[in-house]
Design an enzyme around this catalytic site. Sequence first.
Site, PDB file in Angstrom:
ATOM      1  NE  ARG A  51      -3.332  -2.415   2.839  1.00  0.00           N
ATOM      2  CZ  ARG A  51      -3.884  -2.796   3.991  1.00  0.00           C
ATOM      3  NH1 ARG A  51      -3.636  -2.095   5.097  1.00  0.00           N
ATOM      4  NH2 ARG A  51      -4.663  -3.851   4.044  1.00  0.00           N
ATOM      5  CG  ASP A  53       1.318   6.027   3.346  1.00  0.00           C
ATOM      6  OD1 ASP A  53       0.542   5.073   3.502  1.00  0.00           O
ATOM      7  OD2 ASP A  53       2.303   6.229   4.078  1.00  0.00           O
ATOM      8  NE  ARG A 198       6.020  10.227   3.885  1.00  0.00           N
ATOM      9  CZ  ARG A 198       4.764  10.532   4.230  1.00  0.00           C
ATOM     10  NH1 ARG A 198       3.793   9.614   4.125  1.00  0.00           N
ATOM     11  NH2 ARG A 198       4.465  11.734   4.680  1.00  0.00           N
TER      12      ARG A 198
END
Length: 245
Positions: A51, A53, A198
């Site tokens: 997945r 974001d 990130r």
Amino acid sequence: MKNMKMILQYDGSRYQGWQRLGDSDRTIQGKIEKVLSVMTGEDIEVIGSGRTDAGVHAIRQVANFHTESSMVPEAMLDYCYRYLPEDIVVLDMQEVDKMFHSRYNAKAKKYLYRIWNDRFHNPFYRKYACHIPNCLDIDSMRQAARFLIGEHDYTSFTTLKSKKKSKVRRVYSIDIEIKDKIIDIIFYGNGFLYNMVRIMTGTLIEVGLGKISPDAMENILSGKDRSLAGYTAPSNGLFLYEVEY
């Protein structure tokens, strides 16, 4: 029942991420399932390799779905190209073994994080690169990145709250490349935790700005505390680069 494998790329700027939500028009998965369901006349569920974001992009995302449709892969590919929005493109479509699962069979992934390092932002990169106006010390960032390579508990580099799920992953390499004002950081590993790339990027940026010492990375890792690491870099600079099987 056919098992179809897709390779696709997308610009995640206007979407709330990969995972289907109530408003399917705002997610990548929802958009693709809607088109495939009309194409086949079936309720199609698309399984992604992972997945992404909100705001995150993909250069080579992998997904699969099951269908009874008699359409050949090339016809499916053409249909997807015709009816999907321009910011989602299916690059390849092929029938694969019924046991293939795009998420469970993935062996490794690469993510690219792109930084525009200049006083002024570039309007043509604003959706596809994180703007850092101050000069980054690339050598220090590379020194710090070396501490992140290997098999570690990456609790300090994730916002995943679950205490039951293992935070141990193996990072094979982190390459930092610079060309003119663009800095590309390529993360290669057997898997990544929620927001891990990130947060590692944000920490490396803080190293590059002189806010964190490269040697501090070892203590950040061993501390297993999210508050020890740097900030979470913005989503617009992140790309799912490649998935290996």
